[in-house]
Design an enzyme around this catalytic site. Structure first.
Site: not given
Length: 290
Positions: A159, A263
């Site tokens: 992330h 991500e």
């Protein structure tokens, strides 16, 4: 690990660049090539509290994304985005150098009730390894191995918060024509990207059904960051913009302008399934283009 664990943060510094990594979450906090401003973003204040995820950097999302996707059960999984980002990982001291760190975590450290939320197996056995290699480029890799005698499925994402001068003057290129799920709309409708991804309107929270090498162009900082993935089945792009961004409790007002999340992911219907003894690696590499 219990309350005896500590929030150790390790700085790896070499002639090509520097990175800071927290043992808690195996969480990259920042990275910069030598002589350049940070590429991986972190907020002005970083809060460290057991059971709470660290904001910014590169949270490791595993073994489910958000509240989890399970075709056989609509129940939300907890904690949100899985337990990896709020677990104390084990540093492999023998692998620690000025440009590399390796962390491990296995199922024996996770309580049975949490493990029972895995898709396809209510008692999975696994070990995970997370590798961070930093210099002129930053590479992070999450490898999960099935140590049990039954298959299981999981979601994962790296992330990554990328630093920008002002998100409204940044754009992600390389996704033109790709399908994506718009998670800001009911039912997550499938849409098609037209041109670069821009952040000058409403919230962007999209799961692109594509992967590979993308470019983040930042007009304010005057640089381009190449983002490449391996082992991914999707790419998530996110920025909350003003209303939702200012409502995030561990960010100061306006900090949402300073990042874009891009991500490497394997989530929802494109999650990973491992047979007994099988492994899978999800990786991402960042580089500032000359």
């Amino acid at each position: 690990m219990g309350s005896s664990a500590s929030f150790a943060i390790r700085d790896l510094v070499n002639g090509d660049g520097s990175v800071s990594v927290s043992d808690y979450g195996a969480h990259v906090l920042r990275w910069a090539p030598q002589g350049q401003p940070d590429v991986v973003w972190r907020p002005k204040t970083v809060y460290l509290k057991e059971g709470k995820a660290i904001r910014g950097g590169i949270p490791v999302i595993f073994p489910w994304f958000n509240s989890g996707f399970d075709p056989d059960s609509p129940a939300a999984k907890t904690p949100k985005h899985g337990f990896a980002r709020s677990s104390f990982w084990h540093p492999d001291d023998g692998s620690l150098t000025d440009r590399h760190a390796r962390y491990t975590l296995d199922s024996g450290e996770i309580d049975d009730a949490t493990l029972a939320q895995f898709v396809g197996n209510d008692a999975p056995r696994f070990h995970a390894a997370y590798e961070v290699t930093a210099g002129r480029e930053l590479t992070v890799e999450l490898t999960v191995t099935n140590d049990g005698d039954r298959p299981f499925s999981y979601e994962a994402a790296l992330h990554t918060y990328l630093k920008v001068g002002d998100v409204t003057r940044a754009r992600v290129e390389g996704l033109d024509g790709s399908e994506y799920l718009d998670t800001t709309r009911d039912g997550f409708p499938v849409c098609v990207q037209s041109g670069p991804v821009a952040f000058d309107g409403g919230m962007v929270d999209r799961i692109y059904l594509a992967n590979g090498t993308l470019e983040l162009h930042d007009d304010m900082l005057g640089r381009t960051v190449a983002v490449s993935s391996r082992g991914a089945t999707a790419t998530v792009v996110w920025n909350p913009v003003e209303t939702a961004g200012n409502a995030i409790g561990d960010l100061d007002e306006g900090e949402w302008r300073g990042f874009v999340c891009v991500e490497a992911a394997a989530n929802r219907e494109r999650m990973i399934t491992l047979a007994p003894g099988e492994s899978h690696t999800l990786g991402q590499t960042l580089a500032v283009k000359a």
